[in-house]
Design a protein around this motif. Structure first.
Motif, PDB file in Angstrom:
ATOM      1  N   HIS A 179       0.835  -1.197   0.000  1.00 50.24           N
ATOM      2  CA  HIS A 179       0.000   0.000   0.000  1.00 50.24           C
ATOM      3  C   HIS A 179       0.874   1.252   0.000  1.00 50.24           C
ATOM      4  CE1 HIS A 179      -3.193  -2.818   0.915  1.00 50.24           C
ATOM      5  NE2 HIS A 179      -2.415  -3.300   1.861  1.00 50.24           N
ATOM      6  N   ASP A 186      -0.362   5.085   4.163  1.00 49.79           N
ATOM      7  CA  ASP A 186      -1.287   4.154   4.816  1.00 49.79           C
ATOM      8  C   ASP A 186      -0.676   3.469   6.035  1.00 49.79           C
ATOM      9  OD1 ASP A 186      -3.237   4.746   2.950  1.00 49.79           O
ATOM     10  OD2 ASP A 186      -2.694   3.063   1.650  1.00 49.79           O
ATOM     11  N   ASN A 232      -0.884   2.618  11.860  1.00 46.48           N
ATOM     12  CA  ASN A 232      -2.150   2.025  11.474  1.00 46.48           C
ATOM     13  C   ASN A 232      -2.147   0.579  11.982  1.00 46.48           C
ATOM     14  OD1 ASN A 232      -4.137   0.605   9.977  1.00 46.48           O
ATOM     15  ND2 ASN A 232      -3.981   2.067   8.297  1.00 46.48           N
TER      16      ASN A 232
END
Length: 113
Positions: free
Chosen positions: A77, A81, A97
C-alpha cells in the motif's frame, strides 16, 4: 524495533510480551556476548548465527548496507497508509495504522535480498 528498544530501556514483563515472538532474544543471544545491533536482525536463526561467530561482530557497515539496500516489509500500500491520526484529548497524534502493525509483526512479510 521500537518494542525491542523499549524492553532494553525498561525490561518489564509487559514490554517483553509486546515484542513479536520471532524478535525476542534467542538463547544464543543470552549466552554469547555480541554487538547490540545484531539483536535487531529480524530472523532468529540468522541472529543466532551472527552472535555465535566473531567475524560478524564488526560487520556493522556491511549489515547496514545490506539492510538499507534490500530489507523489505513488502507493504503493498501507499507509505501514507502506514500511519493514521489518533486524536488525543489535548492534541492530535500520529500512530501506526493497526493494519500496518499487524503486517510488520508477521515475519513472513519480511524479506532481504
Amino acid at each position: 524495533m521500537s518494542t525491542i528498544i523499549r524492553w532494553h530501556i525498561s525490561p518489564t514483563r509487559a514490554n517483553y510480551a509486546s515484542i513479536p515472538p520471532w524478535l525476542r532474544p534467542t538463547p544464543a543471544q543470552i549466552i554469547y556476548p555480541h554487538a547490540p545491533w545484531l539483536g535487531m536482525f529480524v530472523w532468529p536463526r540468522g541472529r543466532d548465527r551472527f552472535v555465535q561467530h566473531a567475524r560478524y561482530q564488526n560487520a556493522h557497515d556491511t549489515m547496514a548496507r545490506l539492510g538499507n539496500e534490500s530489507l523489505s516489509i513488502n507493504w503493498a500500500h501507499k507509505p501514507a497508509d502506514m500511519f493514521m491520526n489518533a486524536e488525543a484529548a489535548d492534541r492530535p497524534d500520529i500512530v501506526l495504522n493497526p493494519i500496518f502493525e499487524r503486517h510488520i509483526r508477521n515475519l513472513d512479510n519480511w524479506t532481504v535480498g
